[in-house]
Design a protein around this motif. Structure first.
Motif, short mmCIF file in Angstrom:
data_model
loop_
_atom_site.label_atom_id
_atom_site.label_comp_id
_atom_site.label_asym_id
_atom_site.label_seq_id
_atom_site.Cartn_x
_atom_site.Cartn_y
_atom_site.Cartn_z
N PHE A 250 0.80 -1.22 0.05
CA PHE A 250 0.06 -0.10 0.01
C PHE A 250 1.01 1.17 0.21
O PHE A 250 1.51 1.59 0.90
N MET A 251 0.87 1.98 -1.23
CA MET A 251 2.01 3.05 -1.53
C MET A 251 1.39 4.19 -0.89
O MET A 251 2.07 5.32 -0.95
N HIS A 252 0.04 4.55 -1.19
CA HIS A 252 -0.48 5.85 -0.94
C HIS A 252 -0.20 6.23 0.52
O HIS A 252 -0.38 5.41 1.59
N GLU A 253 0.42 7.63 0.90
CA GLU A 253 0.57 7.86 2.06
C GLU A 253 -0.38 7.83 3.08
O GLU A 253 -0.18 7.64 4.17
N ASP A 254 -1.70 8.42 2.72
CA ASP A 254 -2.75 8.54 3.57
C ASP A 254 -3.03 6.90 4.25
O ASP A 254 -3.41 6.97 5.37
N GLU A 255 -3.09 6.15 3.45
CA GLU A 255 -3.34 4.57 3.68
C GLU A 255 -2.48 4.02 4.55
O GLU A 255 -2.43 3.48 5.28
N ALA A 256 -1.07 4.36 4.41
CA ALA A 256 0.21 3.83 4.90
C ALA A 256 0.21 4.22 6.39
O ALA A 256 0.65 3.65 7.51
N ASN A 257 -0.20 5.70 6.65
CA ASN A 257 -0.51 6.28 7.83
C ASN A 257 -1.55 5.62 8.58
O ASN A 257 -1.38 5.49 9.65
#
Length: 367
Positions: A250-257
């Protein structure tokens, strides 16, 4: 000449293939998701296996080697152009074609090892929550709830405990626990299951990362999560889990957060929980400040003295490194995110709040 051209074109074709794959993934999300769930896990296990066996960051030194190579490569061709009495255009042509060939191979490796994951389904699609429009009241409620939980976790970690300090064995402990956090979370969300999660690695040149405003980075070429060990220790568990979320595809930053926050909540260790809550609160209160600065200030002032002290120390730490390097880093990171299907650039990190609000509404609905 023809032999040289054919060799370079062969390598440049890798870049063309990578571009075609990326464009196809952008327009065929189902295909990108199938790739992320089938091919990517095999590649990640294969490429990441050997680097996972060592405790130091291979990618950190790989970057140094690549930079030295590029400098020597440029110096070599510049020197040849200067000392050559003829055929300078050919030398320049060969240098440019060589550079294009190298960049094409790097671009291809990036694409198949992580780039295509930017176009997969959202992590939220694998949860019971749904991203919708939310009211200011819900945002205020979220901030207050996080503030309350932060205070409780901070109290359990020890009132006299200075969370700016780090013991020598802290990193290894939190690195191991971060992997355990993700693996535990994977029991709830099987999409995160992996046979190999490479343990986060400490970066020797962490002060340089601080100057660039970087907490951690996932390097797909070695599947390593490189962590800045110079920053406040209470920020490390969340940073580790964030980079492991990238490892998980999961590369999207909001999802990783969001995944990092959820993973930290799976732990009983108060500092790990505090780290995840601090991350979530930091982004949530940042969004509330844009909507209602007075309400945001009121919530911040209600925080315990120790939490407020941690926030001040955190700001002071990053503040002393602000400058040209951090500005350039922000510009580069913003451009990188926008080039990889995150049109909000650096603001993508704050989009985590939408996922937190989706979780909050979902929990209220099911409870």
């Amino acid at each position: 000449m023809r032999k040289f051209l054919l060799k370079r074109l062969l390598f440049i074709l890798f870049g063309v293939v990578a571009y075609i794959l990326t464009k196809y993934a952008q327009n065929h999300q189902d295909w990108a998701e199938r790739y992320s769930r089938s091919v990517y896990p095999m590649l990640s296990n294969t490429v990441g296996f050997l680097p996972s066996l060592v405790e130091f960051s291979i990618s950190e030194w790989l970057v140094v080697v690549v930079l030295l190579f590029l400098i020597l490569y440029i110096v070599y061709y510049v020197r040849k152009v200067i000392i050559s009495k003829g055929a300078r255009r050919m030398i320049v042509y060969r240098g440019v074609m060589g550079t294009a060939a190298i960049c094409s191979v790097i671009y291809f490796c990036f694409t198949v090892l992580s780039g295509l994951n930017y176009h997969r389904y959202s992590f939220l699609s694998y949860t019971e929550y749904h991203e919708e429009n939310y009211s200011e009241e819900e945002l205020v409620k979220l901030c207050k709830s996080l503030a309350h939980e932060m205070g409780q976790a901070r109290e359990k970690s020890g009132e006299d405990n200075d969370l700016m300090l780090q013991a020598p064995d802290d990193f290894d402990y939190y690195a191991q626990q971060s992997v355990l956090s993700i693996q535990t979370l994977a029991k709830k969300y099987p999409i995160l299951e992996r046979s190999l999660y490479s343990t986060p690695k400490p970066v020797v040149m962490s002060k340089l990362m601080s100057r660039a405003g970087i907490q951690g980075v996932f390097v797909p070429f070695t599947f390593e999560s490189d962590i800045n060990v110079d920053m406040p220790v209470f920020m490390m568990p969340a940073a580790m889990a964030h980079e492991l979320a990238h490892q998980g595809g999961f590369m999207h930053e909001d999802e990783a957060n969001f995944i990092s926050y959820l993973a930290c909540r799976e732990q009983d260790d108060p500092l790990i929980l505090y780290s995840g809550l601090f991350l979530a609160f930091d982004h949530s209160i940042s969004v509330l400040k844009k909507v209602d600065s007075d309400k945001a200030s009121e919530i911040i002032s209600s925080l315990s003295k120790r939490v407020q002290h941690d926030m001040v120390q955190r700001e002071q730490y990053w503040g002393k490194y602000k400058g040209i390097i951090s500005n350039i880093s922000s510009i580069v990171n913003d451009a990188y995110l926008k080039a990889n299907n995150q049109t909000d650039g650096l603001n993508s990190y704050d989009k985590m709040v939408n996922l937190l609000l989706a979780e909050q509404r979902g929990l209220e609905k099911y409870n």
